[in-house]
Each structure stands twice: as structure tokens, then as C-alpha cells.
Design a protein around this motif. Sequence first.
Motif, PDB file in Angstrom:
ATOM      1  N   MET A   1       0.153 -20.581   3.137  1.00 16.30           N
ATOM      2  CA  MET A   1       0.513 -19.198   2.843  1.00 16.30           C
ATOM      3  C   MET A   1       1.947 -18.962   3.271  1.00 16.30           C
ATOM      4  N   LYS A   2       2.726 -18.410   2.369  1.00 19.25           N
ATOM      5  CA  LYS A   2       4.128 -18.146   2.682  1.00 19.25           C
ATOM      6  C   LYS A   2       4.263 -16.851   3.472  1.00 19.25           C
ATOM      7  N   LYS A   3       5.270 -16.804   4.338  1.00 15.05           N
ATOM      8  CA  LYS A   3       5.512 -15.603   5.132  1.00 15.05           C
ATOM      9  C   LYS A   3       6.386 -14.655   4.327  1.00 15.05           C
ATOM     10  N   LEU A   4       6.009 -13.382   4.323  1.00 16.65           N
ATOM     11  CA  LEU A   4       6.741 -12.363   3.576  1.00 16.65           C
ATOM     12  C   LEU A   4       7.238 -11.282   4.522  1.00 16.65           C
ATOM     13  N   SER A   5       8.389 -10.716   4.171  1.00 20.21           N
ATOM     14  CA  SER A   5       8.839  -9.540   4.914  1.00 20.21           C
ATOM     15  C   SER A   5       8.062  -8.337   4.392  1.00 20.21           C
ATOM     16  N   LYS A   6       8.184  -7.220   5.079  1.00 21.95           N
ATOM     17  CA  LYS A   6       7.436  -6.030   4.676  1.00 21.95           C
ATOM     18  C   LYS A   6       7.863  -5.554   3.292  1.00 21.95           C
ATOM     19  N   SER A   7       9.162  -5.592   2.995  1.00 22.38           N
ATOM     20  CA  SER A   7       9.645  -5.139   1.678  1.00 22.38           C
ATOM     21  C   SER A   7       9.177  -6.072   0.564  1.00 22.38           C
ATOM     22  N   GLU A   8       9.159  -7.391   0.844  1.00 26.87           N
ATOM     23  CA  GLU A   8       8.653  -8.338  -0.155  1.00 26.87           C
ATOM     24  C   GLU A   8       7.166  -8.120  -0.400  1.00 26.87           C
ATOM     25  N   ALA A   9       6.426  -7.836   0.666  1.00 25.78           N
ATOM     26  CA  ALA A   9       4.989  -7.585   0.544  1.00 25.78           C
ATOM     27  C   ALA A   9       4.740  -6.314  -0.269  1.00 25.78           C
ATOM     28  N   GLU A  10       5.546  -5.267  -0.050  1.00 30.61           N
ATOM     29  CA  GLU A  10       5.406  -4.027  -0.822  1.00 30.61           C
ATOM     30  C   GLU A  10       5.630  -4.282  -2.303  1.00 30.61           C
ATOM     31  N   LYS A  11       6.656  -5.072  -2.639  1.00 31.42           N
ATOM     32  CA  LYS A  11       6.942  -5.396  -4.047  1.00 31.42           C
ATOM     33  C   LYS A  11       5.783  -6.174  -4.665  1.00 31.42           C
ATOM     34  N   GLU A  12       5.239  -7.125  -3.909  1.00 35.34           N
ATOM     35  CA  GLU A  12       4.132  -7.933  -4.409  1.00 35.34           C
ATOM     36  C   GLU A  12       2.887  -7.080  -4.650  1.00 35.34           C
TER      37      GLU A  12
ATOM     38  N   THR B   1      -9.775 -10.205 -10.255  1.00 37.18           N
ATOM     39  CA  THR B   1     -11.105 -10.436  -9.704  1.00 37.18           C
ATOM     40  C   THR B   1     -11.225  -9.726  -8.347  1.00 37.18           C
ATOM     41  N   PRO B   2     -12.451  -9.478  -7.890  1.00 35.50           N
ATOM     42  CA  PRO B   2     -12.628  -8.847  -6.578  1.00 35.50           C
ATOM     43  C   PRO B   2     -11.989  -9.647  -5.439  1.00 35.50           C
ATOM     44  N   LYS B   3     -11.992 -10.965  -5.560  1.00 34.22           N
ATOM     45  CA  LYS B   3     -11.391 -11.816  -4.537  1.00 34.22           C
ATOM     46  C   LYS B   3      -9.882 -11.560  -4.433  1.00 34.22           C
ATOM     47  N   GLU B   4      -9.221 -11.396  -5.577  1.00 36.69           N
ATOM     48  CA  GLU B   4      -7.779 -11.125  -5.595  1.00 36.69           C
ATOM     49  C   GLU B   4      -7.473  -9.737  -5.038  1.00 36.69           C
ATOM     50  N   VAL B   5      -8.326  -8.764  -5.341  1.00 38.12           N
ATOM     51  CA  VAL B   5      -8.145  -7.403  -4.822  1.00 38.12           C
ATOM     52  C   VAL B   5      -8.273  -7.411  -3.300  1.00 38.12           C
ATOM     53  N   LYS B   6      -9.234  -8.155  -2.794  1.00 37.22           N
ATOM     54  CA  LYS B   6      -9.435  -8.245  -1.347  1.00 37.22           C
ATOM     55  C   LYS B   6      -8.214  -8.872  -0.667  1.00 37.22           C
ATOM     56  N   LYS B   7      -7.619  -9.888  -1.297  1.00 30.46           N
ATOM     57  CA  LYS B   7      -6.417 -10.521  -0.741  1.00 30.46           C
ATOM     58  C   LYS B   7      -5.252  -9.541  -0.700  1.00 30.46           C
ATOM     59  N   ALA B   8      -5.088  -8.745  -1.759  1.00 26.17           N
ATOM     60  CA  ALA B   8      -4.002  -7.761  -1.800  1.00 26.17           C
ATOM     61  C   ALA B   8      -4.197  -6.698  -0.732  1.00 26.17           C
ATOM     62  N   LYS B   9      -5.437  -6.277  -0.521  1.00 24.97           N
ATOM     63  CA  LYS B   9      -5.716  -5.282   0.515  1.00 24.97           C
ATOM     64  C   LYS B   9      -5.424  -5.846   1.904  1.00 24.97           C
ATOM     65  N   LYS B  10      -5.811  -7.099   2.140  1.00 24.08           N
ATOM     66  CA  LYS B  10      -5.538  -7.735   3.432  1.00 24.08           C
ATOM     67  C   LYS B  10      -4.035  -7.892   3.664  1.00 24.08           C
ATOM     68  N   LEU B  11      -3.288  -8.193   2.604  1.00 22.92           N
ATOM     69  CA  LEU B  11      -1.831  -8.302   2.708  1.00 22.92           C
ATOM     70  C   LEU B  11      -1.236  -6.967   3.124  1.00 22.92           C
ATOM     71  N   ALA B  12      -1.723  -5.887   2.527  1.00 25.05           N
ATOM     72  CA  ALA B  12      -1.244  -4.544   2.881  1.00 25.05           C
ATOM     73  C   ALA B  12      -1.594  -4.211   4.325  1.00 25.05           C
ATOM     74  N   MET B  13      -2.792  -4.554   4.759  1.00 25.59           N
ATOM     75  CA  MET B  13      -3.203  -4.275   6.130  1.00 25.59           C
ATOM     76  C   MET B  13      -2.379  -5.088   7.127  1.00 25.59           C
ATOM     77  N   ARG B  14      -2.081  -6.331   6.782  1.00 25.00           N
ATOM     78  CA  ARG B  14      -1.314  -7.204   7.666  1.00 25.00           C
ATOM     79  C   ARG B  14       0.096  -6.673   7.914  1.00 25.00           C
ATOM     80  N   HIS B  15       0.676  -6.040   6.887  1.00 22.00           N
ATOM     81  CA  HIS B  15       2.044  -5.522   6.983  1.00 22.00           C
ATOM     82  C   HIS B  15       2.096  -4.014   7.213  1.00 22.00           C
TER      83      HIS B  15
END
Length: 84
Positions: free
Chosen positions: A1-12, A24-38
Motif C-alpha cells: 500500500m502506498k503512502k498518501l498525503s491528506k490532499s492526495e487522499a482527498e483527491k482519490e 463493489t462493496p469491498k471497494e467502498v469499504k476501502k475508500a471509507k477506511k482511507l477517509a477515516m485514516r486521514h
Amino acid sequence: MKKLSKSEAEKEIEEFFKHIKNKTPKEVKKAKKLAMRHSIKLGNKRKLFCKKCFSPYNNQKIKIKNGMKTIICRNCDYVNRWKI
């Protein structure tokens, strides 16, 4: 997993939610976890998928009554309610 800055994570996350209908639900869960992490708030984007099964709303059942918007997920029959 690549490390992202907060602004890069927001864009993603923004790019992800533009095309949420074919995810898919799996992809949605990953996006939500990314938002929570940052510590990124999803705001109205959280209303685009089911809170329980994480599947995007494609053909949900919507009811509006007494100032409440009720969305019923066709995938798991979970009821989401929001004030209007």
C-alpha cells in the motif's frame, strides 16, 4: 500500500465517488477506511452507499414522511433515515 498525503487522499476519494455506481462493496469499504485514516469527512458522500453492507445505492426504495428521508437498501433491507 502506498503512502498518501491528506490532499492526495482527498483527491482519490473525490475521484472514487464520481464513479460509485459501478463499484463493489469491498471497494467502498476501502475508500471509507482511507477517509477515516486521514480524518477526511465524507459529508453527503456517505449517503451514496448503504451503511451496513457498503453496496452503492443503485435502485433503492425512498420514502419521505414527516421531515425524514428513509432509504431502504434493496441488497440487505437495511433502513437509513436522514432529516431533510
